[in-house]
Design a protein around this motif. Structure first.
Motif, PDB file in Angstrom:
ATOM      1  N   LYS A 108       0.814  -1.220   0.000  1.00  0.00           N
ATOM      2  CA  LYS A 108       0.000   0.000   0.000  1.00  0.00           C
ATOM      3  C   LYS A 108       0.846   1.267   0.000  1.00  0.00           C
ATOM      4  O   LYS A 108       0.363   2.339  -0.385  1.00  0.00           O
ATOM      5  N   THR A 109       2.103   1.163   0.408  1.00  0.00           N
ATOM      6  CA  THR A 109       2.946   2.362   0.437  1.00  0.00           C
ATOM      7  C   THR A 109       3.236   2.886  -0.965  1.00  0.00           C
ATOM      8  O   THR A 109       3.593   4.054  -1.132  1.00  0.00           O
ATOM      9  N   GLU A 110       3.119   2.005  -1.975  1.00  0.00           N
ATOM     10  CA  GLU A 110       3.303   2.450  -3.351  1.00  0.00           C
ATOM     11  C   GLU A 110       2.216   3.451  -3.748  1.00  0.00           C
ATOM     12  O   GLU A 110       2.438   4.336  -4.572  1.00  0.00           O
ATOM     13  N   LEU A 111       1.022   3.273  -3.166  1.00  0.00           N
ATOM     14  CA  LEU A 111      -0.085   4.202  -3.424  1.00  0.00           C
ATOM     15  C   LEU A 111       0.000   5.277  -2.344  1.00  0.00           C
ATOM     16  O   LEU A 111      -0.765   5.312  -1.389  1.00  0.00           O
ATOM     17  N   TYR A 112       0.943   6.175  -2.523  1.00  0.00           N
ATOM     18  CA  TYR A 112       1.442   7.030  -1.461  1.00  0.00           C
ATOM     19  C   TYR A 112       0.452   8.075  -0.945  1.00  0.00           C
ATOM     20  O   TYR A 112       0.591   8.586   0.158  1.00  0.00           O
ATOM     21  N   LEU A 113      -0.580   8.390  -1.724  1.00  0.00           N
ATOM     22  CA  LEU A 113      -1.492   9.456  -1.318  1.00  0.00           C
ATOM     23  C   LEU A 113      -2.707   8.974  -0.537  1.00  0.00           C
ATOM     24  O   LEU A 113      -3.261   9.709   0.280  1.00  0.00           O
ATOM     25  N   ILE A 114      -3.137   7.736  -0.785  1.00  0.00           N
ATOM     26  CA  ILE A 114      -4.439   7.270  -0.323  1.00  0.00           C
ATOM     27  C   ILE A 114      -4.352   6.466   0.963  1.00  0.00           C
ATOM     28  O   ILE A 114      -3.455   5.636   1.134  1.00  0.00           O
ATOM     29  N   GLU A 115      -5.286   6.704   1.853  1.00  0.00           N
ATOM     30  CA  GLU A 115      -5.460   5.921   3.074  1.00  0.00           C
ATOM     31  C   GLU A 115      -6.892   5.413   3.136  1.00  0.00           C
ATOM     32  O   GLU A 115      -7.805   6.027   2.582  1.00  0.00           O
ATOM     33  N   LYS A 116      -7.070   4.291   3.839  1.00  0.00           N
ATOM     34  CA  LYS A 116      -8.403   3.739   4.036  1.00  0.00           C
ATOM     35  C   LYS A 116      -8.706   3.696   5.527  1.00  0.00           C
ATOM     36  O   LYS A 116      -7.904   3.192   6.322  1.00  0.00           O
ATOM     37  N   SER A 117      -9.864   4.222   5.888  1.00  0.00           N
ATOM     38  CA  SER A 117     -10.262   4.250   7.290  1.00  0.00           C
ATOM     39  C   SER A 117     -10.758   2.873   7.718  1.00  0.00           C
ATOM     40  O   SER A 117     -11.649   2.298   7.080  1.00  0.00           O
ATOM     41  N   ALA A 118     -10.178   2.344   8.794  1.00  0.00           N
ATOM     42  CA  ALA A 118     -10.593   1.026   9.293  1.00  0.00           C
ATOM     43  C   ALA A 118     -11.999   1.066   9.866  1.00  0.00           C
ATOM     44  O   ALA A 118     -12.746   0.081   9.805  1.00  0.00           O
ATOM     45  N   SER A 119     -12.401   2.213  10.401  1.00  0.00           N
ATOM     46  CA  SER A 119     -13.713   2.316  11.048  1.00  0.00           C
ATOM     47  C   SER A 119     -14.853   2.545  10.063  1.00  0.00           C
ATOM     48  O   SER A 119     -15.938   1.975  10.206  1.00  0.00           O
ATOM     49  N   THR A 120     -14.608   3.368   9.030  1.00  0.00           N
ATOM     50  CA  THR A 120     -15.690   3.703   8.096  1.00  0.00           C
ATOM     51  C   THR A 120     -15.543   3.022   6.746  1.00  0.00           C
ATOM     52  O   THR A 120     -16.457   3.066   5.923  1.00  0.00           O
ATOM     53  N   ASN A 121     -14.369   2.419   6.497  1.00  0.00           N
ATOM     54  CA  ASN A 121     -14.079   1.756   5.216  1.00  0.00           C
ATOM     55  C   ASN A 121     -14.086   2.724   4.037  1.00  0.00           C
ATOM     56  O   ASN A 121     -14.253   2.331   2.880  1.00  0.00           O
ATOM     57  N   SER A 122     -13.926   4.002   4.329  1.00  0.00           N
ATOM     58  CA  SER A 122     -13.896   5.025   3.279  1.00  0.00           C
ATOM     59  C   SER A 122     -12.464   5.464   3.020  1.00  0.00           C
ATOM     60  O   SER A 122     -11.556   5.213   3.815  1.00  0.00           O
TER      61      SER A 122
END
Length: 391
Positions: A108-122
């Motif tokens: 996932k570090t290759e996709l350096y800009l995006i994060e996914k919230s564990a609580s909301t899945n957004s």
């Protein structure tokens, strides 16, 4: 607001321009020995944790597609190929690509800009990022009117644009019923007005708004386009603008132009200048602008960026004159058609335009801002929907 060293940003952008852009995307020396010129722009992210820069997207370009050429577009032709607008489109293309591939890629570090919230899945852009837009020239439109006056004083301006205008002179207006929208650089002594591209008086008509107007809008609606606005948990705003060699007059014009949205501004922009010039900027009046645009998309960290050359709003080598149908696969990676074809695979909307109409909060901001910038009404570009095939 985070204060950055503008020279560091400029140095990084110039390094990537020299390293990554192929010669076809750069100005050439013509047969008469005179070199073409272009404008360079880049969206640069600053990682506030690692204290490091990352170029996200980069573009060159100074052209705009006339409205008469858009009847056959169906989302495939890029209307506005000014570098800063392409760079922002490129930024959204990178976000969209990382969102699309997030669940299928292991590192996932290759996709350096995006994060996914564990609580909301957004999804969201990482909070550690601040984004800066480098542009090698002051944005066209209202921000550049003081520059036009300085050019006049040096004897460099288009004679047609030096005419003395009165409010009753209808030639300066795109539509005489809407006198808060001016064409190009006509009557450049007037400040605080919406202006259309291109700036030259002898160019074919376009209703595309100036970069000054579009960047003003980004302070209100965010850097996101309709698709990434829909897909992300929260919008992303520009922190700063970096432009070489801004003297006091140009800086004042820039700041004042960006204040036009007033209370609608959600995120003010910091203005920075650098004394490091762009190597392919315009230096002599005899120089002509390059017809070619180029884009670099840094889709993954530490990977070779994806590159594309664009001519007449489509991929280089695909242009067809007249009103003939466009060639298959002519569309740019940044085109509405290409981005929509990816988006619609997992979302269910009848068309791109119907999807845009569904973004009520964003549309309300756009309406309010247009009323603020042009009190006598807004002049719309032609409707350019796309019904893309699956890819």
């Amino acid at each position: 607001m985070l204060v950055m060293n503008a020279n560091d940003i400029a140095e990084l952008v110039y390094k990537e321009y020299a390293k990554s852009f192929k010669p076809i995307c750069k100005p050439v020396v013509k047969s008469n020995g005179i070199k073409e010129w272009t404008v360079l722009a880049a969206v640069v992210g600053y990682d506030t944790v690692a204290k490091a820069f990352q170029v996200v997207s980069m573009a060159t370009g100074v052209k705009v597609t006339p409205d008469t050429h858009l009847s056959r577009s169906m989302g495939k032709i890029l209307h506005d190929c000014h570098a800063e607008i392409l760079a922002i489109r490129g930024f959204n293309a990178v976000l969209h690509d990382q969102l699309r591939r997030y669940n299928s890629i292991k590192d996932k570090t290759e996709l350096y800009l995006i994060e996914k919230s564990a609580s909301t899945n957004s999804f969201r852009v990482g909070e550690k990022w601040a984004f800066y837009l480098y542009i090698s020239e002051i944005p066209c439109g209202d921000s550049s009117m003081n520059e036009a006056i300085e050019s006049r004083d040096r004897g460099e301006n288009d004679k047609q644009q030096e005419l003395i205008f009165h409010d009753s002179d209808l030639i300066q207006y795109v539509d005489p019923k809407v006198r808060t929208v001016l064409r190009g650089r006509f009557n450049y002594s007037k400040k605080g007005f919406v202006r259309t591209k291109p700036g030259r008086a002898d160019s074919n008509m376009s209703l595309s708004k100036s970069c000054s107007d579009k960047l003003c809008m980004k302070q209100v609606t965010s850097l996101n386009n309709a698709i990434t606005y829909f897909l992300l948990d929260s919008p992303v705003y520009l922190s700063g603008l970096v432009i070489p060699n801004l003297n006091r007059s140009k800086m004042e014009a820039l700041v004042k132009s960006f204040q036009r949205p007033g209370k609608l501004i959600a995120h003010p922009v910091e203005f920075l200048t650098t004394d490091l010039p762009f190597q392919d900027q315009k230096l002599q009046e005899e120089q002509t602008p390059s017809s070619m645009s180029g884009i670099l998309l840094f889709l993954q960290k530490n990977k070779t960026p994806k590159q594309e050359a664009i001519l007449n709003g489509i991929k280089n080598g695909y242009f067809v004159k007249g009103n003939k149908p466009l060639r298959k696969n002519c569309e740019s990676l940044l085109s509405r058609y290409h981005q929509w074809s990816i988006f619609e695979q997992s979302n269910y909307f009848h068309s791109y335009l119907s999807f845009k109409k569904s973004l009520h909060k964003r549309n309300d901001l756009v309406r309010k801002l247009r009323d603020q910038l042009s009190s006598e009404g807004w002049i719309h570009t032609c409707s350019d929907d796309c019904h893309a095939q699956k890819v």
